[in-house]
Design an enzyme around this catalytic site. Sequence first.
Site, PDB file in Angstrom:
ATOM      1  N   ARG A 193       7.378  -8.463  -1.702  1.00 39.60           N
ATOM      2  CA  ARG A 193       7.131  -7.204  -2.413  1.00 39.60           C
ATOM      3  C   ARG A 193       6.240  -6.316  -1.539  1.00 39.60           C
ATOM      4  NH1 ARG A 193       3.519  -5.817  -7.757  1.00 39.60           N
ATOM      5  NH2 ARG A 193       4.202  -3.648  -7.892  1.00 39.60           N
ATOM      6  N   HIS A 194       6.408  -5.027  -1.670  1.00 37.15           N
ATOM      7  CA  HIS A 194       5.609  -4.054  -0.922  1.00 37.15           C
ATOM      8  C   HIS A 194       4.139  -4.116  -1.315  1.00 37.15           C
ATOM      9  CE1 HIS A 194       5.054  -1.434  -4.405  1.00 37.15           C
ATOM     10  NE2 HIS A 194       6.313  -1.706  -4.721  1.00 37.15           N
ATOM     11  N   GLU A 224       0.312  -2.227  -2.184  1.00 38.30           N
ATOM     12  CA  GLU A 224      -0.128  -1.374  -3.285  1.00 38.30           C
ATOM     13  C   GLU A 224       0.066   0.120  -2.990  1.00 38.30           C
ATOM     14  OE1 GLU A 224      -4.007  -1.848  -5.818  1.00 38.30           O
ATOM     15  OE2 GLU A 224      -4.419  -0.356  -4.251  1.00 38.30           O
ATOM     16  N   ASN A 274       0.742   1.879  -8.452  1.00 37.98           N
ATOM     17  CA  ASN A 274       0.362   0.517  -8.829  1.00 37.98           C
ATOM     18  C   ASN A 274      -1.082   0.496  -9.315  1.00 37.98           C
ATOM     19  OD1 ASN A 274       2.066  -0.770  -5.936  1.00 37.98           O
ATOM     20  ND2 ASN A 274       2.852  -0.775  -8.018  1.00 37.98           N
ATOM     21  N   GLU A 331      14.122  -0.378  -5.657  1.00 35.35           N
ATOM     22  CA  GLU A 331      13.612  -0.829  -6.949  1.00 35.35           C
ATOM     23  C   GLU A 331      14.604  -0.483  -8.058  1.00 35.35           C
ATOM     24  OE1 GLU A 331      12.244  -2.738  -8.932  1.00 35.35           O
ATOM     25  OE2 GLU A 331      10.111  -2.255  -8.930  1.00 35.35           O
TER      26      GLU A 331
END
Length: 187
Positions: A7-8, A10, A14, A87
């Site tokens: 996952r990417h 922050e 977020n 996403e």
Amino acid sequence: MRIILARHGETDYNKNKKVQGHSDIPLNEEGIRQGKEAGKKLEGYEIDVAYSSTLERAFDTARYMLNNSNSENNKNLSVIKDKRLIEKSYGGYEGVSFAEYGAGLKAGETRGMELDTEAADRVEEFFKEKYNEHPDKTILAVCHGGLIRSFLTQKGIKEVSRGVIINTSVSVLDYDGEKFTLVEFNK
């Protein structure tokens, strides 16, 4: 095929607990730091091919991870963007608070949101294609928390609740062209 699924880092969305979806929100300073630090999570893996979502936050995280890994091979790889790793679309929920999103879901409002099954199917299609191209290789795929959750849950790999996939977490899967086997989860 070995899949390193990440996952990417922050973003301000977020940090402020807002729904991102297809909104192209960049990494914030903490996300950049996380991406660089996540390079250590690639230790022991020689990545053959690297992919990311078309969104900047995932592409940049992939680049930071590769550049900060302990492998010269990894540092020299290009990152290939693929729209199937984008996403989930959250439709009318994009940009709203998590609280509003949760309340809307509880009330049964979909607001044009992409279904989890649709998101999971496009990720599976991506991995099937990559297996045909690289059956004995190790690939890095950097994408998004909602997408990873949808994929793992909908494909029966692991039941994952919302909010469990943390920024720059890495899950490792083996794929034989038919079955996904989870080796490590959310490390």
